[in-house]
Design a protein around this motif. Sequence first.
Motif, PDB file in Angstrom:
ATOM      1  N   GLY A  94     -37.752  31.269  31.919  1.00  0.00           N
ATOM      2  CA  GLY A  94     -38.593  30.754  33.094  1.00  0.00           C
ATOM      3  C   GLY A  94     -38.817  29.304  32.919  1.00  0.00           C
ATOM      4  O   GLY A  94     -39.851  28.973  33.792  1.00  0.00           O
ATOM      5  N   LEU A  95     -38.088  28.467  32.331  1.00  0.00           N
ATOM      6  CA  LEU A  95     -38.146  26.833  32.410  1.00  0.00           C
ATOM      7  C   LEU A  95     -37.584  26.346  33.696  1.00  0.00           C
ATOM      8  O   LEU A  95     -36.601  26.877  34.250  1.00  0.00           O
ATOM      9  CB  LEU A  95     -37.888  26.374  31.257  1.00  0.00           C
ATOM     10  CG  LEU A  95     -38.686  26.748  29.951  1.00  0.00           C
ATOM     11  CD1 LEU A  95     -38.201  25.947  28.487  1.00  0.00           C
ATOM     12  CD2 LEU A  95     -40.241  26.606  30.020  1.00  0.00           C
ATOM     13  N   GLN A  96     -37.875  25.244  34.086  1.00  0.00           N
ATOM     14  CA  GLN A  96     -37.183  24.469  35.032  1.00  0.00           C
ATOM     15  C   GLN A  96     -36.611  23.457  34.597  1.00  0.00           C
ATOM     16  O   GLN A  96     -37.275  22.594  33.802  1.00  0.00           O
ATOM     17  CB  GLN A  96     -38.331  23.993  36.172  1.00  0.00           C
ATOM     18  CG  GLN A  96     -37.658  23.467  37.291  1.00  0.00           C
ATOM     19  CD  GLN A  96     -38.486  23.134  38.431  1.00  0.00           C
ATOM     20  OE1 GLN A  96     -39.747  23.566  38.610  1.00  0.00           O
ATOM     21  NE2 GLN A  96     -38.070  22.607  39.313  1.00  0.00           N
ATOM     22  N   ILE A 109     -37.014  18.793  31.271  1.00  0.00           N
ATOM     23  CA  ILE A 109     -37.389  20.265  30.943  1.00  0.00           C
ATOM     24  C   ILE A 109     -39.067  20.452  31.264  1.00  0.00           C
ATOM     25  O   ILE A 109     -39.570  19.816  30.498  1.00  0.00           O
ATOM     26  CB  ILE A 109     -37.058  20.850  29.692  1.00  0.00           C
ATOM     27  CG1 ILE A 109     -35.268  20.843  29.724  1.00  0.00           C
ATOM     28  CG2 ILE A 109     -37.274  22.309  29.458  1.00  0.00           C
ATOM     29  CD1 ILE A 109     -34.785  21.011  28.209  1.00  0.00           C
ATOM     30  N   LYS A 110     -39.421  21.424  32.063  1.00  0.00           N
ATOM     31  CA  LYS A 110     -40.856  21.754  32.446  1.00  0.00           C
ATOM     32  C   LYS A 110     -41.116  23.011  32.763  1.00  0.00           C
ATOM     33  O   LYS A 110     -40.133  23.820  32.953  1.00  0.00           O
ATOM     34  CB  LYS A 110     -41.241  20.857  33.436  1.00  0.00           C
ATOM     35  CG  LYS A 110     -40.709  21.127  34.788  1.00  0.00           C
ATOM     36  CD  LYS A 110     -41.275  20.174  35.843  1.00  0.00           C
ATOM     37  CE  LYS A 110     -40.764  20.500  37.207  1.00  0.00           C
ATOM     38  NZ  LYS A 110     -41.343  19.556  38.225  1.00  0.00           N
ATOM     39  N   LYS A 111     -42.258  23.515  32.482  1.00  0.00           N
ATOM     40  CA  LYS A 111     -42.544  24.965  32.900  1.00  0.00           C
ATOM     41  C   LYS A 111     -42.196  25.019  34.448  1.00  0.00           C
ATOM     42  O   LYS A 111     -42.587  24.086  35.235  1.00  0.00           O
ATOM     43  CB  LYS A 111     -44.131  25.113  32.539  1.00  0.00           C
ATOM     44  CG  LYS A 111     -44.546  25.134  31.158  1.00  0.00           C
ATOM     45  CD  LYS A 111     -46.192  25.595  30.997  1.00  0.00           C
ATOM     46  CE  LYS A 111     -46.338  25.478  29.451  1.00  0.00           C
ATOM     47  NZ  LYS A 111     -47.730  25.751  29.319  1.00  0.00           N
ATOM     48  N   ASN A 112     -41.933  26.074  34.898  1.00  0.00           N
ATOM     49  CA  ASN A 112     -41.726  26.627  36.270  1.00  0.00           C
ATOM     50  C   ASN A 112     -42.942  26.618  37.048  1.00  0.00           C
ATOM     51  O   ASN A 112     -43.984  27.689  36.708  1.00  0.00           O
ATOM     52  CB  ASN A 112     -40.833  27.804  36.259  1.00  0.00           C
ATOM     53  CG  ASN A 112     -40.115  27.889  37.521  1.00  0.00           C
ATOM     54  OD1 ASN A 112     -40.313  27.057  38.605  1.00  0.00           O
ATOM     55  ND2 ASN A 112     -39.184  28.633  37.791  1.00  0.00           N
ATOM     56  N   SER A 113     -43.251  25.984  38.042  1.00  0.00           N
ATOM     57  CA  SER A 113     -44.653  25.874  38.687  1.00  0.00           C
ATOM     58  C   SER A 113     -44.537  26.963  39.764  1.00  0.00           C
ATOM     59  O   SER A 113     -43.595  27.454  40.212  1.00  0.00           O
ATOM     60  CB  SER A 113     -44.574  24.520  39.339  1.00  0.00           C
ATOM     61  OG  SER A 113     -43.624  24.192  39.980  1.00  0.00           O
ATOM     62  N   SER A 144     -29.015  26.474  31.736  1.00  0.00           N
ATOM     63  CA  SER A 144     -29.019  27.685  32.452  1.00  0.00           C
ATOM     64  C   SER A 144     -29.883  28.858  31.637  1.00  0.00           C
ATOM     65  O   SER A 144     -30.540  29.773  32.419  1.00  0.00           O
ATOM     66  CB  SER A 144     -27.709  28.350  32.662  1.00  0.00           C
ATOM     67  OG  SER A 144     -26.922  27.358  33.452  1.00  0.00           O
ATOM     68  N   GLU A 164     -34.477  19.785  35.460  1.00  0.00           N
ATOM     69  CA  GLU A 164     -34.150  19.204  36.560  1.00  0.00           C
ATOM     70  C   GLU A 164     -33.395  17.681  36.045  1.00  0.00           C
ATOM     71  O   GLU A 164     -33.800  17.186  35.079  1.00  0.00           O
ATOM     72  CB  GLU A 164     -35.410  18.360  37.036  1.00  0.00           C
ATOM     73  CG  GLU A 164     -36.549  19.244  37.903  1.00  0.00           C
ATOM     74  CD  GLU A 164     -37.839  18.691  38.576  1.00  0.00           C
ATOM     75  OE1 GLU A 164     -37.951  17.347  37.980  1.00  0.00           O
ATOM     76  OE2 GLU A 164     -38.676  19.369  39.101  1.00  0.00           O
ATOM     77  N   GLU A 199     -33.687  28.592  32.094  1.00  0.00           N
ATOM     78  CA  GLU A 199     -34.343  28.694  33.357  1.00  0.00           C
ATOM     79  C   GLU A 199     -33.965  30.372  33.511  1.00  0.00           C
ATOM     80  O   GLU A 199     -35.129  31.028  33.909  1.00  0.00           O
ATOM     81  CB  GLU A 199     -33.098  28.185  34.357  1.00  0.00           C
ATOM     82  CG  GLU A 199     -33.460  26.569  34.287  1.00  0.00           C
ATOM     83  CD  GLU A 199     -32.837  25.930  35.525  1.00  0.00           C
ATOM     84  OE1 GLU A 199     -33.230  25.070  36.216  1.00  0.00           O
ATOM     85  OE2 GLU A 199     -31.630  26.464  35.848  1.00  0.00           O
TER      86      GLU A 199
END
Length: 356
Positions: A339-341, A352-356, A332, A343, A335
Amino acid sequence: MKDVVNLKDSKQAIRQQAGEWLVKIDSGDLSAEEQRTLNAWTKKSRLHFETLTQMAESIDSLKETANRQAGSVEQHAPVAPGNLWHNWVVKVAAIFAFVVIVPLVYYMNTMVEFKSTNGEYVTQVGGQKTLTLVDGSVVTLNTDSRLIVEYQDGKRLLRLLNGEANFDVAPDENHPFIVRAGKGDVQALGTSFAVRLKGEEVDVLVSHGTVRVRADESVREQPLQPDSTPKPQAPANRAETQPVSSVVVGAGKRVVFDESIVASVSEEDEESLNRHLYWRKGYLAFKDQPLSQVLEEVSRYTTYNIILSDASLGEIRVGGYYPIDNIETVFSSLEINLGLQVEKQGEGTFFIKKNS
C-alpha cells in the motif's frame, strides 16, 4: 541480462585441428583433396591460419635444435664404414626429437592454452556475465563488477577489483585456485563460493567444499590440501577470544574480513544460503527483510536514486523474488502488496511514501 561466455572450447578445438594438419603435412602424404580442405580451413578464420603458422614455427625451431645436436655428434665421431654411422646419427636425432622436442612442444602448447582465458572482465550496473575458463572453472560476475584472470604456471590467480563474483572451481591439485580481494585472498580446491567487496570489507560465502580465507595475503601459510578437514580457526563473532587473520571453513559458512583480521565466521542454513546466492539465477530474493536493506541491495543493480519519505518506512518487512533485468517490479510490489506510493520525480529518481 546475463551474458554467457565460453572461452575455452573454440581455441582448444582449433589447436587440436591445427596439430592434426601439421602431422599430415609433416608426413608428406597430403592428397589433393586434403590440400583443398586445408586451404579452405585456413581461409575460414584468421585464427585458424595464425594457430597453424605459430605451431609450425615452434616445431621447426625445435627441429633445428635437434639437427644441430645431431650434427655436433657427427662432427666429433670416428669414421665408420658404409652408412652405419649416418644411420646411427639419424637414430640419435630421432631419439632427441622424441625425448626433448615432443614434450617441449606439448609443454609450450599446454602453457599457451592454460593462459588463453587470461584477461579483464567487467559488468555494468545491472549486468551479469558467466565465464567458462580454460580449466573448466565457471565464474559468474554480478552487477558492477570487475575481475582479472591471471592463470600462471604454478597457480590459478584471479583478482576481484570491484563488485561480486561466484566461483565454481574445477579440481586441480597442481594449480591452486586463489581469488584476491581487498588485501586478502581466498583459496579453494574443488569448491563453489562467492566473494563480495564492500568498501574495505570482504564477504565470503561458501556453498560447497572447503576454502582458506586470509585477511592479509602477505601472511605466509601452508597450502590448503585437497583432503583438508574444514576447521574454523576464527572466533564466531567479534566478542570471542583473540582476532585472527586466517580461517579454513567448509560449506554453509560465511566469513567477513577487513584489511587485517577476520571479523566474523557465521553459519548459514541452506535456505539462507540459496537466498543470498539467488542473484546467480537472475533474481533478487528477500524474506522478511527491512525495506531499507531491500532498497540498499536493489540500488546495486540500478542507477536509480531511491528516496524514502520517512525513515520509519525502512522498517517495513519485505519478501519476494524480483527479476534483476526488470528491477521496477520492486516498486510495483510495494504499491500492490504494502500500500505504498512510488512517485517518479525527474529522470531516474523514485520517491516512496505512504499512500495518502
